[in-house]
Structures are given as structure tokens and as C-alpha cells.
Design a protein around this motif. Structure first.
Motif, PDB file in Angstrom:
ATOM      1  N   GLN A 229      39.780  42.105  31.393  1.00 23.09           N
ATOM      2  CA  GLN A 229      40.299  43.132  30.886  1.00 23.09           C
ATOM      3  C   GLN A 229      41.947  43.275  31.516  1.00 23.09           C
ATOM      4  OE1 GLN A 229      41.346  45.308  28.579  1.00 23.09           O
ATOM      5  NE2 GLN A 229      39.217  46.052  28.456  1.00 23.09           N
ATOM      6  N   SER A 230      42.877  43.569  30.561  1.00 25.73           N
ATOM      7  CA  SER A 230      44.198  43.966  31.167  1.00 25.73           C
ATOM      8  C   SER A 230      44.512  45.231  30.872  1.00 25.73           C
ATOM      9  CB  SER A 230      45.023  42.671  30.565  1.00 25.73           C
ATOM     10  OG  SER A 230      46.314  42.841  31.186  1.00 25.73           O
ATOM     11  N   GLY A 231      44.976  46.004  31.463  1.00 26.05           N
ATOM     12  CA  GLY A 231      45.525  47.522  31.056  1.00 26.05           C
ATOM     13  C   GLY A 231      45.502  48.280  32.204  1.00 26.05           C
ATOM     14  N   ARG A 232      45.742  49.665  32.132  1.00 23.75           N
ATOM     15  CA  ARG A 232      46.105  50.589  33.253  1.00 23.75           C
ATOM     16  C   ARG A 232      44.856  51.274  33.657  1.00 23.75           C
ATOM     17  NH1 ARG A 232      50.940  52.249  34.783  1.00 23.75           N
ATOM     18  NH2 ARG A 232      50.287  54.208  35.176  1.00 23.75           N
ATOM     19  N   ILE A 233      44.284  50.998  34.735  1.00 27.79           N
ATOM     20  CA  ILE A 233      42.951  51.300  35.402  1.00 27.79           C
ATOM     21  C   ILE A 233      43.139  52.096  36.588  1.00 27.79           C
ATOM     22  CG2 ILE A 233      40.558  50.503  35.924  1.00 27.79           C
ATOM     23  CD1 ILE A 233      41.169  48.044  34.025  1.00 27.79           C
ATOM     24  N   GLY A 234      42.555  52.947  36.616  1.00 29.91           N
ATOM     25  CA  GLY A 234      42.452  53.821  38.097  1.00 29.91           C
ATOM     26  C   GLY A 234      42.100  52.888  39.196  1.00 29.91           C
ATOM     27  N   TYR A 235      42.864  52.822  40.252  1.00 27.73           N
ATOM     28  CA  TYR A 235      42.722  52.013  41.412  1.00 27.73           C
ATOM     29  C   TYR A 235      43.094  52.851  42.518  1.00 27.73           C
ATOM     30  CZ  TYR A 235      43.862  48.408  44.578  1.00 27.73           C
ATOM     31  OH  TYR A 235      43.864  47.411  45.809  1.00 27.73           O
ATOM     32  N   PHE A 236      42.448  52.350  43.852  1.00 29.20           N
ATOM     33  CA  PHE A 236      42.634  52.866  45.168  1.00 29.20           C
ATOM     34  C   PHE A 236      42.312  52.002  46.107  1.00 29.20           C
ATOM     35  CE2 PHE A 236      41.441  55.564  48.802  1.00 29.20           C
ATOM     36  CZ  PHE A 236      42.883  55.681  49.312  1.00 29.20           C
ATOM     37  N   HIS A 237      43.234  51.650  47.076  1.00 23.85           N
ATOM     38  CA  HIS A 237      43.105  50.522  48.218  1.00 23.85           C
ATOM     39  C   HIS A 237      43.151  51.478  49.339  1.00 23.85           C
ATOM     40  CE1 HIS A 237      43.885  46.726  50.815  1.00 23.85           C
ATOM     41  NE2 HIS A 237      42.873  47.318  50.990  1.00 23.85           N
ATOM     42  N   ASP A 238      41.624  51.698  49.842  1.00 24.80           N
ATOM     43  CA  ASP A 238      41.379  52.691  50.979  1.00 24.80           C
ATOM     44  C   ASP A 238      41.755  52.111  52.470  1.00 24.80           C
ATOM     45  OD1 ASP A 238      40.228  54.643  52.727  1.00 24.80           O
ATOM     46  OD2 ASP A 238      38.690  55.130  51.327  1.00 24.80           O
ATOM     47  N   MET A 290      46.650  46.265  35.509  1.00 21.37           N
ATOM     48  CA  MET A 290      45.983  45.161  36.437  1.00 21.37           C
ATOM     49  C   MET A 290      45.241  44.098  35.516  1.00 21.37           C
ATOM     50  SD  MET A 290      42.578  46.774  37.912  1.00 21.37           S
ATOM     51  CE  MET A 290      43.487  48.309  38.737  1.00 21.37           C
ATOM     52  N   ASN A 291      45.002  43.058  35.866  1.00 21.62           N
ATOM     53  CA  ASN A 291      44.037  42.175  35.158  1.00 21.62           C
ATOM     54  C   ASN A 291      42.548  42.477  36.094  1.00 21.62           C
ATOM     55  OD1 ASN A 291      46.059  41.007  33.676  1.00 21.62           O
ATOM     56  ND2 ASN A 291      46.688  39.670  35.229  1.00 21.62           N
ATOM     57  N   LEU A 292      41.689  42.843  35.311  1.00 25.05           N
ATOM     58  CA  LEU A 292      40.314  43.091  35.909  1.00 25.05           C
ATOM     59  C   LEU A 292      39.191  42.023  35.530  1.00 25.05           C
ATOM     60  CD1 LEU A 292      38.580  45.140  37.366  1.00 25.05           C
ATOM     61  CD2 LEU A 292      38.305  46.369  35.317  1.00 25.05           C
ATOM     62  N   TYR A 293      38.538  41.472  36.314  1.00 25.80           N
ATOM     63  CA  TYR A 293      37.255  40.648  36.167  1.00 25.80           C
ATOM     64  C   TYR A 293      35.965  41.351  36.604  1.00 25.80           C
ATOM     65  CZ  TYR A 293      40.751  36.888  35.408  1.00 25.80           C
ATOM     66  OH  TYR A 293      41.811  36.149  34.938  1.00 25.80           O
ATOM     67  N   ILE A 294      35.144  41.739  35.923  1.00 24.11           N
ATOM     68  CA  ILE A 294      33.855  42.184  36.016  1.00 24.11           C
ATOM     69  C   ILE A 294      32.681  41.527  35.881  1.00 24.11           C
ATOM     70  CG2 ILE A 294      32.235  44.218  35.710  1.00 24.11           C
ATOM     71  CD1 ILE A 294      34.617  46.030  36.037  1.00 24.11           C
ATOM     72  N   PRO A 295      31.690  41.095  36.631  1.00 31.10           N
ATOM     73  CA  PRO A 295      30.745  40.200  36.014  1.00 31.10           C
ATOM     74  C   PRO A 295      29.807  40.846  34.658  1.00 31.10           C
ATOM     75  CG  PRO A 295      30.087  40.954  38.079  1.00 31.10           C
ATOM     76  CD  PRO A 295      31.587  41.489  37.605  1.00 31.10           C
ATOM     77  N   LYS A 296      29.407  40.388  33.731  1.00 34.63           N
ATOM     78  CA  LYS A 296      28.281  40.851  32.901  1.00 34.63           C
ATOM     79  C   LYS A 296      27.120  40.624  33.430  1.00 34.63           C
ATOM     80  CE  LYS A 296      27.032  40.115  28.002  1.00 34.63           C
ATOM     81  NZ  LYS A 296      27.442  39.403  26.635  1.00 34.63           N
ATOM     82  N   HIS A 361      45.770  38.839  26.699  1.00 39.78           N
ATOM     83  CA  HIS A 361      46.811  38.199  27.499  1.00 39.78           C
ATOM     84  C   HIS A 361      46.948  38.786  28.633  1.00 39.78           C
ATOM     85  CE1 HIS A 361      50.751  36.740  28.517  1.00 39.78           C
ATOM     86  NE2 HIS A 361      51.084  37.726  28.736  1.00 39.78           N
ATOM     87  N   LEU A 362      46.708  37.823  29.658  1.00 40.53           N
ATOM     88  CA  LEU A 362      46.773  38.390  31.160  1.00 40.53           C
ATOM     89  C   LEU A 362      48.150  38.084  31.637  1.00 40.53           C
ATOM     90  CD1 LEU A 362      43.421  37.120  32.100  1.00 40.53           C
ATOM     91  CD2 LEU A 362      43.853  39.301  31.384  1.00 40.53           C
ATOM     92  N   PRO A 363      48.875  39.100  32.068  1.00 39.32           N
ATOM     93  CA  PRO A 363      50.436  38.915  32.432  1.00 39.32           C
ATOM     94  C   PRO A 363      50.295  38.574  33.801  1.00 39.32           C
ATOM     95  CG  PRO A 363      50.034  41.234  31.301  1.00 39.32           C
ATOM     96  CD  PRO A 363      48.642  40.431  31.549  1.00 39.32           C
ATOM     97  N   SER A 364      50.788  37.245  34.117  1.00 41.63           N
ATOM     98  CA  SER A 364      50.909  36.769  35.445  1.00 41.63           C
ATOM     99  C   SER A 364      51.317  37.466  36.490  1.00 41.63           C
ATOM    100  CB  SER A 364      51.537  35.098  35.637  1.00 41.63           C
ATOM    101  OG  SER A 364      52.875  35.802  35.268  1.00 41.63           O
ATOM    102  N   GLU A 365      52.316  38.313  36.160  1.00 37.76           N
ATOM    103  CA  GLU A 365      52.858  39.340  37.271  1.00 37.76           C
ATOM    104  C   GLU A 365      51.983  40.730  37.517  1.00 37.76           C
ATOM    105  OE1 GLU A 365      54.507  40.779  33.378  1.00 37.76           O
ATOM    106  OE2 GLU A 365      54.291  38.976  34.266  1.00 37.76           O
ATOM    107  N   SER A 366      51.091  40.867  36.670  1.00 38.76           N
ATOM    108  CA  SER A 366      50.093  41.956  36.970  1.00 38.76           C
ATOM    109  C   SER A 366      49.309  41.547  38.169  1.00 38.76           C
ATOM    110  CB  SER A 366      49.133  42.412  35.703  1.00 38.76           C
ATOM    111  OG  SER A 366      50.085  42.892  34.761  1.00 38.76           O
ATOM    112  N   PHE A 367      48.931  42.636  38.798  1.00 39.10           N
ATOM    113  CA  PHE A 367      47.906  42.989  40.098  1.00 39.10           C
ATOM    114  C   PHE A 367      46.547  42.507  39.493  1.00 39.10           C
ATOM    115  CE2 PHE A 367      44.551  45.497  42.075  1.00 39.10           C
ATOM    116  CZ  PHE A 367      44.895  44.735  43.372  1.00 39.10           C
ATOM    117  N   THR A 368      46.017  41.583  40.158  1.00 44.80           N
ATOM    118  CA  THR A 368      44.574  41.065  39.584  1.00 44.80           C
ATOM    119  C   THR A 368      43.566  41.586  40.926  1.00 44.80           C
ATOM    120  OG1 THR A 368      45.486  39.144  38.500  1.00 44.80           O
ATOM    121  CG2 THR A 368      43.245  38.769  39.178  1.00 44.80           C
TER     122      THR A 368
END
Length: 397
Positions: A229-238, A290-296, A361-368
Motif C-alpha cells: 500500500q502507498s498512502g498517508r498512514i498513522g505512524y510513530f517511531h517510539d 509511506m510505502n507499506l508492506y504487510i503479510p497476508k 505506484h510506489l514513490p521511491s522517495e517515500s518512507f518504506t
């Protein structure tokens, strides 16, 4: 104020995470401790079960287990001590109020939610021709929409088939197997079950699902279908608890935290899970492109809760000396409590027309961020702040 009503107010008042509808009820403040008590019990139970299965997947539904145990307290004259072991303060809240609160919570969770397919319930099976008291049968039906069934004591193979068939019917075929062999079948078996599958607000397109590596441990890697998935997703680095996390919402009331511990810090993150941690994460979560990868995957687990419940103070209930006088005159009885949970994580059922058949489309400049190694997954109902699922995912193959 009922458990569900207070829980909603609790999450709205203490977290910046939700702007969902507020519920007001000025009838009483006597239930104010129920919601945090339920959540505390959930994390306590989860952490103990994870410790017992350190190298395996762990999946439980704390809210479902809480309901089952509260229902079980109706079966004994020692219900006061039993409910106190679950964390309830009976000097502030009566037993009747606790059961009424669970009744309303169950009602809310069972209401039609467009984004959640959920089958949750309890069933009691008797391995002898024991006569249950009419008052107990009426109470479990009234408060918990549950029932009791008699199965043949002399033929465990036939009895187990009957139990499995009943749960399969109750879950529309989603859960097919709960019990098999049991060395010493108890005279009373409580089966608590739940199946959960959600539809994402920001859906994954099946066209983008691809085979990727999942690192099970330092020496083992498996191939898994990975949703993208590519989009605006809630994120936090603790920086306090060594992990990254995202939050994704289901259509309706469901929300999911995906938690990726830093390498070697899985146990540290699990130990830090509590109400305060989730509240802090909710306040600090920020939408990020971000570009997000989650297993199915689909994961299920079955637990005999005897040992872990003994750890949280519910021990005597599983002995031959247990007082089931609120249930039947045919005592002594023995008890087994089984919990079966199943979670299906996939692309979802609702896809915007623009994404059907169109690779993302996965923008290369996006956080992954890739969930391609062991992670934690917590599913909550936003309206009641109920812990629907808590899991530790070690392997999705």
C-alpha cells in the motif's frame, strides 16, 4: 454508567486518537473502574500467554475471554472471589451491574459493523447427564446469549465431533476445529470462540500483493504473500520503547496497531504494553506518506486456559473441590475452559474502482516500512475500546 458507555468516554477523554461519537449517561458513576480493569486484565493475560509460547504465534481475544469468565462466575456461590480475581472491585460495583455491563457490551459488539466480520460467543458442554439449574441457564442466556448442551461422556470421539460441529455452525464454517484428544475430559467444558476479519478504510489491491521474504529468525526465512500500500498512514517511531508502529482503521469501528519491535527487542516491547502505552501511542501517532508492506495470512490458536488463569489468581475453580452449587446439585464437577481465536488478514472486501486491477505506484522517495519479521498486532473496537485481538506473529507461512 455501563461498561461500554464508560469505556467510550474513557478513550475519548484520555486519548487524542479518536474523535468518534461521545456517549453521555448521568445515571451513575459506579461502573467507572470496569473499563480500565478490563484492559489491564487483557494485557496481563496476553503477556502471560506470550511467555508460555515464546517461539510460537500467539493469538487471543481478551474481551471474549473476559466475557466468558464473567459468565462462568454465575455458576458458583464463590462468584465474589472469582470476579475479584478478574480485577473487579465489588465494593464499588455489584455483581449484577457487572453482568449488565457485559450484556450491553456484547450487544454493542454484536451490532452490524460494515467493516468487521466477527463471530464471537460461548458454549457450555456437559460430559455427563447433569441437570443444570434453570436459574443458571436463564442467566447465561439473558446476559451472554449463551447455552448449555449435553454430550456423551462414554464416547469422547463422538463428543468432540459434536463440539466441533456446533462451533462450526455458530461461526458459519469459519472455525472448524476446537477439540480433538483430551486425556481426562472434564465434566463441564466451556468453549469461548471468536473469528475476525476486517475491511480496510485504505484497502490493499490484490493486484499489488507479491511474494516477499519473511525473516522468521536469524537462520530461517520463508516466502509469504505481501500486501502493498502507498498512502498517508498513522505512524510513530517510539524512542522510549524500541519499536515502530502504524495504525490502520477498518471501515466502521475497528482499528489495528501493527507494532514492529527493533531487532532483539520483542520481549521489551511486550513487557511495556499497557493502557498508558496505548494511550501515548494514540496521542503521538502522525499521518505519514509511506510505502507499506504487510503479510497476508490467517492465524488461529486454541488454548486451555487452566494454567494461565491460575497465574492470574483463578486456580481453585479448576479443582474437584470447586463450588458449582450455583450450576447444579451434581457435584463435584471438573472444569475445562478452551479459547479458540482466528484472525484473517487480507486485502479486504471493498476496493475503490480506481485501484481494481491497477498496480500501485510506489514513490521511491517515500518512507518504506516492511513487516517482514516477527511483529505484534492489536485490534480494538474504537467505540467501546475493547481489545478484540492481541497477537504476536512469529511466522506467517
Amino acid at each position: 454508567m455501563s461498561l461500554a458507555l464508560y469505556t467510550c468516554l474513557f478513550c475519548l477523554c484520555t486519548s487524542g486518537l479518536w474523535t468518534a461519537q461521545a456517549v453521555t449517561d448521568e445515571d451513575s458513576s459506579s461502573h467507572r473502574d470496569l473499563a480500565p480493569t478490563n484492559v489491564d486484565f487483557a494485557f496481563n493475560l496476553y503477556q502471560r500467554l506470550v511467555a508460555l509460547n515464546s517461539t510460537k504465534n500467539t493469538l487471543i481475544s481478551p474481551v471474549s475471554i473476559s466475557m466468558a469468565l464473567a459468565m462462568l462466575s454465575l455458576s458458583t456461590w464463590g462468584s465474589t472471589q472469582f470476579l475479584q480475581s478478574l480485577g473487579f472491585n465489588l465494593t464499588e460495583t455489584s455483581e449484577a451491574e457487572i453482568h449488565q455491563s457485559f450484556q450491553y457490551l456484547n450487544y454493542l459488539l454484536q451490532q452490524s459493523d460494515p467493516g468487521l466480520e466477527m463471530n464471537m460467543g460461548n458454549a457450555i458442554f456437559l460430559l455427563q447427564n447433569l441437570k443444570l439449574k434453570d436459574s443458571f441457564l436463564a442467566d447465561i442466556k439473558h446476559y451472554y446469549e449463551s447455552e448449555a448442551l449435553t454430550i456423551p461422556f462414554e464416547d469422547w470421539t463422538k463428543a468432540s465431533q459434536q463440539i466441533n460441529r456446533h462451533i462450526k455452525n455458530k461461526t458459519q464454517g469459519r472455525i472448524e476445529h476446537v477439540v480433538s484428544d483430551m486425556d481426562n475430559p472434564a465434566t463441564l467444558i466451556l468453549v469461548n470462540y471468536i473469528f475476525l476479519k476486517g475491511t480496510w478504510e485504505l484497502p490493499f489491491s490484490p493486484e499489488n500483493t507479491r511474494e516477499e521474504d519473511f525473516q522468521v529468525n536469524d537462520t530461517s526465512t520463508v516466502k509469504v504473500p505481501m500486501m502493498v500500500q502507498s498512502g498517508r498512514i498513522g505512524y510513530f517511531h517510539d524512542s522510549e520503547i524500541p519499536c515502530q508502529l502504524i495504525q490502520m482503521n477498518y471501515v466502521g469501528n475497528g482499528t489495528t496497531f501493527f507494532i514492529l519491535p527493533d531487532q532483539g527487542h520483542m520481549d521489551t516491547v511486550i513487557a511495556a504494553l499497557n493502557r498508558e502505552t496505548i494511550d501515548r501511542w494514540g496521542k503521538l501517532m502522525t499521518p505519514r506518506q509511506m510505502n507499506l508492506y504487510i503479510p497476508k495470512f490467517s492465524v488461529s490458536d486454541t488454548y486451555d486456559l487452566k494454567d494461565v488463569l491460575a497465574d492470574v489468581g483463578i486456580k481453585d475453580f479448576f479443582t474437584n473441590q470447586s463450588d458449582f452449587s450455583g450450576t447444579t446439585k451434581d457435584i463435584p464437577m471438573t472444569l475445562t475452559v478452551l479459547h479458540k481465536a482466528m484472525l484473517q488478514l487480507d486485502e479486504g472486501n471493498v476496493l475503490p474502482a480506481a485501484t481494481n486491477g491497477t498496480p500501485v505506484h510506489l514513490p521511491s522517495e517515500s518512507f518504506t516500512i516492511k513487516f517482514n519479521r516477527p511483529f505484534l498486532l492489536l485490534v480494538f473496537d474504537k467505540f467501546t475500546w475493547s481489545s478484540l485481538m492481541m497477537s504476536k506473529i512469529m511466522n506467517v507461512a
